[in-house]
Scaffold this motif. Sequence first.
Motif, PDB file in Angstrom:
ATOM      1  N   ILE A 263       0.885  -1.233  -0.011  1.00 23.13           N
ATOM      2  CA  ILE A 263       0.074   0.061  -0.115  1.00 23.13           C
ATOM      3  C   ILE A 263       0.750   1.254   0.089  1.00 23.13           C
ATOM      4  N   SER A 264       2.012   1.247   0.755  1.00 21.18           N
ATOM      5  CA  SER A 264       2.832   2.401   0.888  1.00 21.18           C
ATOM      6  C   SER A 264       3.524   2.790  -0.551  1.00 21.18           C
ATOM      7  N   SER A 265       3.744   1.742  -1.293  1.00 23.89           N
ATOM      8  CA  SER A 265       4.116   1.977  -2.827  1.00 23.89           C
ATOM      9  C   SER A 265       3.130   2.817  -3.763  1.00 23.89           C
ATOM     10  N   SER A 266       2.078   2.740  -3.365  1.00 23.33           N
ATOM     11  CA  SER A 266       0.937   3.466  -4.085  1.00 23.33           C
ATOM     12  C   SER A 266       0.954   4.756  -3.653  1.00 23.33           C
ATOM     13  N   ILE A 267       1.327   5.179  -2.349  1.00 23.38           N
ATOM     14  CA  ILE A 267       1.232   6.467  -1.792  1.00 23.38           C
ATOM     15  C   ILE A 267       2.476   7.293  -1.922  1.00 23.38           C
ATOM     16  N   TRP A 268       3.444   6.563  -1.382  1.00 21.46           N
ATOM     17  CA  TRP A 268       4.721   7.150  -1.347  1.00 21.46           C
ATOM     18  C   TRP A 268       5.647   6.784  -2.378  1.00 21.46           C
ATOM     19  N   GLY A 269       6.696   7.558  -2.339  1.00 25.52           N
ATOM     20  CA  GLY A 269       8.276   7.230  -3.087  1.00 25.52           C
ATOM     21  C   GLY A 269       9.142   6.212  -2.455  1.00 25.52           C
TER      22      GLY A 269
ATOM     23  N   ARG B 266      11.712   6.732  -0.588  1.00 25.12           N
ATOM     24  CA  ARG B 266      11.869   7.178   0.809  1.00 25.12           C
ATOM     25  C   ARG B 266      10.782   6.466   1.686  1.00 25.12           C
ATOM     26  N   GLY B 267       9.431   6.947   1.182  1.00 21.54           N
ATOM     27  CA  GLY B 267       8.076   6.415   1.955  1.00 21.54           C
ATOM     28  C   GLY B 267       8.376   4.944   2.140  1.00 21.54           C
ATOM     29  N   VAL B 268       8.454   4.098   1.013  1.00 18.40           N
ATOM     30  CA  VAL B 268       8.468   2.922   1.299  1.00 18.40           C
ATOM     31  C   VAL B 268       9.493   2.186   2.061  1.00 18.40           C
ATOM     32  N   LEU B 269      10.634   2.935   2.093  1.00 22.83           N
ATOM     33  CA  LEU B 269      11.720   2.248   3.081  1.00 22.83           C
ATOM     34  C   LEU B 269      11.452   2.460   4.453  1.00 22.83           C
ATOM     35  N   GLN B 270      10.772   3.577   4.784  1.00 24.23           N
ATOM     36  CA  GLN B 270      10.187   4.155   5.959  1.00 24.23           C
ATOM     37  C   GLN B 270       9.386   2.995   6.558  1.00 24.23           C
ATOM     38  N   ALA B 271       8.388   2.812   5.525  1.00 24.52           N
ATOM     39  CA  ALA B 271       7.203   2.004   5.872  1.00 24.52           C
ATOM     40  C   ALA B 271       7.904   0.461   6.270  1.00 24.52           C
ATOM     41  N   THR B 272       8.739   0.071   5.368  1.00 21.97           N
ATOM     42  CA  THR B 272       9.452  -1.196   5.676  1.00 21.97           C
ATOM     43  C   THR B 272      10.084  -1.467   6.612  1.00 21.97           C
ATOM     44  N   ALA B 273      10.916  -0.440   7.088  1.00 19.21           N
ATOM     45  CA  ALA B 273      11.783  -0.203   8.440  1.00 19.21           C
ATOM     46  C   ALA B 273      10.538  -0.317   9.510  1.00 19.21           C
ATOM     47  N   SER B 274       9.428   0.458   9.494  1.00 15.93           N
ATOM     48  CA  SER B 274       8.726   0.399  10.689  1.00 15.93           C
ATOM     49  C   SER B 274       8.066  -0.992  10.820  1.00 15.93           C
TER      50      SER B 274
ATOM     51  N   VAL C 144      11.470  -8.945   0.935  1.00 16.22           N
ATOM     52  CA  VAL C 144      11.342  -9.181  -0.627  1.00 16.22           C
ATOM     53  C   VAL C 144      10.522  -8.372  -0.981  1.00 16.22           C
ATOM     54  N   THR C 145       9.189  -8.167  -0.275  1.00 12.25           N
ATOM     55  CA  THR C 145       8.253  -7.198  -0.855  1.00 12.25           C
ATOM     56  C   THR C 145       8.749  -5.781  -1.115  1.00 12.25           C
ATOM     57  N   CYS C 146       9.638  -5.508  -0.103  1.00 10.51           N
ATOM     58  CA  CYS C 146      10.245  -3.902  -0.328  1.00 10.51           C
ATOM     59  C   CYS C 146      11.087  -3.959  -1.569  1.00 10.51           C
ATOM     60  N   VAL C 147      11.892  -5.080  -1.677  1.00 11.19           N
ATOM     61  CA  VAL C 147      12.811  -5.052  -2.778  1.00 11.19           C
ATOM     62  C   VAL C 147      12.187  -4.896  -4.121  1.00 11.19           C
ATOM     63  N   LEU C 148      10.834  -6.139  -4.277  1.00  9.64           N
ATOM     64  CA  LEU C 148      10.176  -5.999  -5.323  1.00  9.64           C
ATOM     65  C   LEU C 148       9.338  -4.523  -5.592  1.00  9.64           C
TER      66      LEU C 148
ATOM     67  N   GLY D 120       9.825  -2.287  -8.647  1.00  8.34           N
ATOM     68  CA  GLY D 120       8.699  -1.901  -9.651  1.00  8.34           C
ATOM     69  C   GLY D 120       8.518  -0.435  -9.826  1.00  8.34           C
ATOM     70  N   GLN D 121       8.817   0.356  -8.736  1.00  8.02           N
ATOM     71  CA  GLN D 121       8.821   1.686  -8.696  1.00  8.02           C
ATOM     72  C   GLN D 121       9.675   2.346  -9.696  1.00  8.02           C
ATOM     73  N   ALA D 122      10.987   1.854  -9.764  1.00  3.35           N
ATOM     74  CA  ALA D 122      12.081   2.159 -10.526  1.00  3.35           C
ATOM     75  C   ALA D 122      11.375   1.775 -12.090  1.00  3.35           C
ATOM     76  N   ALA D 123      11.193   0.748 -12.133  1.00  2.00           N
ATOM     77  CA  ALA D 123      10.675   0.236 -13.605  1.00  2.00           C
ATOM     78  C   ALA D 123       9.594   1.216 -14.139  1.00  2.00           C
ATOM     79  N   THR D 124       8.695   1.691 -13.325  1.00  2.00           N
ATOM     80  CA  THR D 124       7.516   2.572 -13.477  1.00  2.00           C
ATOM     81  C   THR D 124       8.075   3.837 -13.818  1.00  2.00           C
ATOM     82  N   ASN D 125       8.803   4.527 -12.874  1.00  2.00           N
ATOM     83  CA  ASN D 125       9.462   5.898 -13.115  1.00  2.00           C
ATOM     84  C   ASN D 125      10.219   5.875 -14.465  1.00  2.00           C
ATOM     85  N   ALA D 126      11.128   4.820 -14.737  1.00  2.00           N
ATOM     86  CA  ALA D 126      11.858   4.711 -15.813  1.00  2.00           C
ATOM     87  C   ALA D 126      10.893   4.721 -17.307  1.00  2.00           C
ATOM     88  N   LEU D 127       9.780   3.941 -17.219  1.00  2.00           N
ATOM     89  CA  LEU D 127       8.644   3.934 -18.188  1.00  2.00           C
ATOM     90  C   LEU D 127       8.219   5.354 -18.433  1.00  2.00           C
TER      91      LEU D 127
END
Length: 469
Positions: free
Chosen positions: A27-33, A35-43, A77-81, A85-92
Motif C-alpha cells: 500500500i505504501s508503494s502506491s502512496i509514497w515514493g 523514501r516512504g516505502v523504505l520508512q514503511a518497511t523499516a517500521s 522481499v516485498t520491499c525489494v520488489l 517496480g517503482q524504478a521500472a515504472t518511473n523509467a517507463l
Amino acid sequence: MLLIFAIDTFSPLDMAIAVMYVVVVLISSSIWGRRGVLQATASCIGLTLLSYVLTHSEVFSAAASGRLLVGLLAICVTCVLVLRGQAATNALLAREEALRRSEAFLAGTQRISKTGSFSFKTPSGEMCWSDEAARIYGYPLDLKPTMELVLAHTAPEDRGIVQASMEQSLRGESEVEVRHRLLMPDGELKYVHVLARPRHTNDGEIEYLGALTDVTAAVLAEQALHRSQVQLAHATRVTMLGELAASIAHEVNQPLAAISTNGEACLRWLNRPQPELDEARASVTSILEASARATGVIKRIRALARRSEPQQAELDLKAVAEESVDLVRRELNNNHVALMLGLTPNLPPVLGDRVQLQQVFINLLMNAIQAMAACPPGQAVLTVQTYLNADGALQVTVSDSGPGIPPAAVPRLFEAFYSTKEDGMGMGLPICRSIIENHGGRIWAKPSAPDSPVAGATILFTLPVHDSN
C-alpha cells in the motif's frame, strides 16, 4: 500497522501474522515514493521484532522464531520488489515523457520548417504521414492518406511526374526525389520537394520513408530574384547603348550613306540617253545589301534595348562575338585601339540567349577599351579569342594592354557595386557573372604575371557545349 502489531503480539494465534505487513508495504508503494516505502518497511520490521521480543523474551520457541524469519523475509522481499517496480515504472514514465517531448519537438520543428514526414509501403500501398504533411497537402489531420488524395491536390500539369515517381517506388527502385506543384481547392499554388528512401521491413515489404518540404517561399523568392536580374540586366543594356550611341549612329549611317550614293548612281544610269540597265541593276543590288545591313544593325539594337525573358537557342559563339565587335568598332577607332581576333571557326554550338551573351561581350570589350584610354598611341591592343579548352568547354578570352588589375582588386572584381573606375557603378561585371553562371559557365579574371613585360588584364569565361542529341 498497529492493528497487525496488536494481533501479532496479543492474540493467541500461532501463525505468521507478521506476513500481513507485506500489505502495508504494498500500500505504501502506491502512496509514497522510494523514501516512504523504505520508512514503511523499516517500521514493519521494527514492529515485527518488537512483537517477538514482547511475546518470547522468557521462553524460546523454534516455531515462533521460524515465523519471525518468514515475516521478516516476506517484508524485505516485498520491499525489494516494490522498489524495483517503482524504478521500472518511473523509467517507463520518463521514457513516455521523453517520447511525448520528442514528438512535440518534432511536430514543432516540422511546423516551423514546413517539412512533413511520410511513409509508403509497396506493394500494399499502405501510407501514413505526419500532421505537417497533411497540412501541406491541405487535408484534415485525422484523414488517412492515400495516393488518390495526393494526386487530387497535385497540379494537373505535374501529375505525370508524381505518377512516374509512384511507379518507381512500386518497383522498389532506389530513392525517389521529385519537385512538383500542388493546386489547392482555393486556387493557391504550392511548390513541394519530396525525397524518400526505401528500407526492407520484417514482413518482406519495402517501405519508403520520406520528407515533404513546402518550398513555395524559396521558389517565389527565386522567381522574384530572376525578374530583378532580368530588369537590372535590361537597365544596364540601355545604359550601355547610351554609351555606344556614337558607334550605333556610325553603324547605321554607313549603310544609309551607301544607299543614298547608290540611289543617285542608279538614277544617273537610268537618265542617260541609252539607259545602262546592268549598271542600274548593280546599284539597286548594292542598295538592297546596304538596306539589309542597316536593318540588321537596327534589329540588334532593338534586341538589346528590349526587356524580355531570356530565349534559349543554339548559338554560334564566333558569330555572337563578331556581332558584338561590330557594335563597338567605332569606339575602337576613336580610341585608337588595335583589335586582334582569334575566333576559332566551326566550334560546337552553345545553348543560350543571344542578347545576353552579346551584353557580356560588349561589356568586356568596353571595359578593355576604357582601361586602355591612357595608353600611348600604337600600344593599345585588344585581343579576343574563342576556342575549345582542355575540359571540352568553349572558352572566351578578352585581353587588353592597359595598366592591369591591382592584385587586391581581383577577388572583389565581380562583387556588386565594386569598381576600379572612379565613375564606375560596379554593376557591369556582376551582371556578366550572373549571365554566364545562368548559362552554366564560369567567369574569372587573370591579371598579368608580375614578370611579364606587358601589363594589362584578361577576363575569361567558359560556356558548356550544347549536345543536341
